[in-house]
Design an enzyme around this catalytic site. Structure first.
Site, PDB file in Angstrom:
ATOM      1  N   GLU A 197       0.845  -1.212   0.000  1.00 34.86           N
ATOM      2  CA  GLU A 197       0.000   0.000   0.000  1.00 34.86           C
ATOM      3  C   GLU A 197       0.883   1.266   0.000  1.00 34.86           C
ATOM      4  OE1 GLU A 197      -3.152  -0.270  -0.586  1.00 34.86           O
ATOM      5  OE2 GLU A 197      -3.981  -2.039   0.429  1.00 34.86           O
ATOM      6  N   LYS A 231      -2.899  10.140   2.153  1.00 35.42           N
ATOM      7  CA  LYS A 231      -4.289   9.671   2.251  1.00 35.42           C
ATOM      8  C   LYS A 231      -5.186  10.770   2.824  1.00 35.42           C
ATOM      9  CE  LYS A 231      -7.294   5.920   2.929  1.00 35.42           C
ATOM     10  NZ  LYS A 231      -7.549   4.540   3.260  1.00 35.42           N
TER      11      LYS A 231
END
Ligand code: NAD
Ligand code: GLY
Length: 369
Positions: free
Chosen positions: A191, A233
């Site tokens: 990720e 994010k």
């Protein structure tokens, strides 16, 4: 211990802080108490994580003013196969048996499975309780604990039932990374690579230059990498909380990754491994669509490989089955699938594709596995 790094997810009155650093679990009580107006806390974890970190968290919570002692712990079974409505119902029952009210706070201590399940329970029980994320896997620290996606799997596919429910606080204690298996640690790195591919060319370079320190879980390097990922994010989520556009870029590699997990009954790969294979497949599709060049596909494959991740589809996997499974993805419609194409390091675009085109391009990566 160095000062924790802090990132804020800007969502107006629902904004929240993410703190990243070594040793944060042992002081989590005062941070949680700082949320204020807490009737009780309900700690959701699994036996593996409870054995490692449960006592540290309970001691800190119970010592904090404004948090009642003893803290109630709800253990859910460990494993992706337990990311189900039945597990969520078990949490509902415990919260209700404990007499929880709207001022109760759910604390999710664990990896992405605990976070997604506890977050969904918190989103729905009593029409919504606050949730604090204490992510203990690398994947959860850099991705799943941030952004408010919660939910469970269904036989038809991954994460098909869920809710957006932002946490009130995220504390990522990077000391937890030391007890992760090599496999789970590498899965989290998938990720991290994803964030580099879609939004941060420098992060990709950092991973390439500091591969040894990353693999050695160097605390300073990893604290800064986790915080950098949380910042990426947080920025995307702040601009598109409920995935109407921009946030879809965070699904790079996930369309094929989710299909692969489903086709292999969630047993063969952990999530990050499936995403790693899915990212290489997505890069090949991008090459076929003229979005990136062959050198970038090779660069991505080589980085993932050096981080201990699989990059090829399993031999013998039926490509038609992959195409079928891709159509079960949440992002699929009758017209096709919104697919994230890489344009090279730090840049990507979205394109509606026919699943057959995706499966055809993936064929190039299926050989020799
Ligand atoms: P996981 O939660 O299953 O954790 C992996 C394993 O590591 C488990 O056995 C767990 O008990 C163990 N573990 C956790 N912390 C540990 C530690 N510090 N030391 C030793 N062992 C530890 O898996 P994961 O990779 O953390 O999360 C995967 C899940 O996250 C998937 O269900 C995926 O769909 C979901 N996810 C959600 C989002 C989101 O935005 N909500 C994003 C990415 C992934
Ligand atoms: N993991 C993708 C997202 O949170 O949007």
């Amino acid at each position: 211990m160095n000062e924790p790094l802090q990132v804020t997810v800007q969502l107006g009155p629902r904004s929240y802080d993410i703190r990243v650093g070594e040793g944060l679990l042992s002081s989590c009580g005062s941070a949680v108490a700082g949320l204020g107006n807490i009737s009780r806390v309900i700690l959701v974890t699994n036996p593996t994580v409870d054995a490692l970190y449960g006592d540290t968290v309970r001691e800190s919570l119970e010592a904090a003013p404004g948090i009642e002692s003893p803290v109630a712990t709800v253990e859910i079974a460990d494993g992706e196969e337990h990311k189900t409505l039945a597990t969520v119902e078990g949490i509902y029952d415990r919260v209700l048996e404990l007499g929880g009210d709207r001022n109760a706070v759910v604390i999710a201590l664990g990896g992405g499975v605990v976070g997604d399940v506890a977050g969904f329970a918190a989103a729905t029980v009593l029409r919504g309780l606050r949730v604090v994320m204490l992510p203990t896997t690398l994947l959860a620290q850099v991705d799943s604990s941030v952004g408010g996606k919660t939910g469970v799997n269904r036989p038809q596919g991954k994460n098909l039932v869920g809710a957006f429910h932002q946490p009130s606080l995220v504390l990522a204690d990077t000391a937890c990374l030391s007890t992760l298996s090599g496999r789970e640690y590498s899965a989290g790195l998938a990720e991290v690579v994803k964030h580099g591919v879609v939004a941060d060319a420098e992060l990709l370079e950092l991973l390439e230059q500091k591969t040894d320190a990353v693999l050695a879980r160097d605390p300073a390097v990893m604290s800064s990498i986790v915080a950098r990922n949380c910042a990426i994010k947080a920025d995307v989520v702040s601009r598109d909380e409920t995935e109407n556009g921009l946030r879809r870029i965070l699904n790079f590699g996930h369309t094929v990754g989710h299909a692969l997990e489903r086709l292999t009954d969630y047993k063969r790969y952990v999530h990050g491994e499936a995403v790693s294979i899915g990212m290489v497949a997505a890069a090949r599709v991008s090459l076929q669509q003229g979005a990136c060049d062959a050198a970038f596909v090779e660069r991505l494959e080589s980085l993932l490989d050096s981080l201990g991740l699989p990059t090829s589809l399993p031999a013998g996997l039926d490509r038609e089955a992959v195409a079928g499974a891709v159509m079960h993805d949440k992002k699929a419609s009758g017209d096709g699938v919104v697919f994230i194409l890489t344009e090279g390091a730090g840049s990507c675009r979205q394109q509606l594709l026919d699943p057959a085109d995706i499966a055809a391009a993936m064929g190039d990566s299926a050989a020799g596995v």
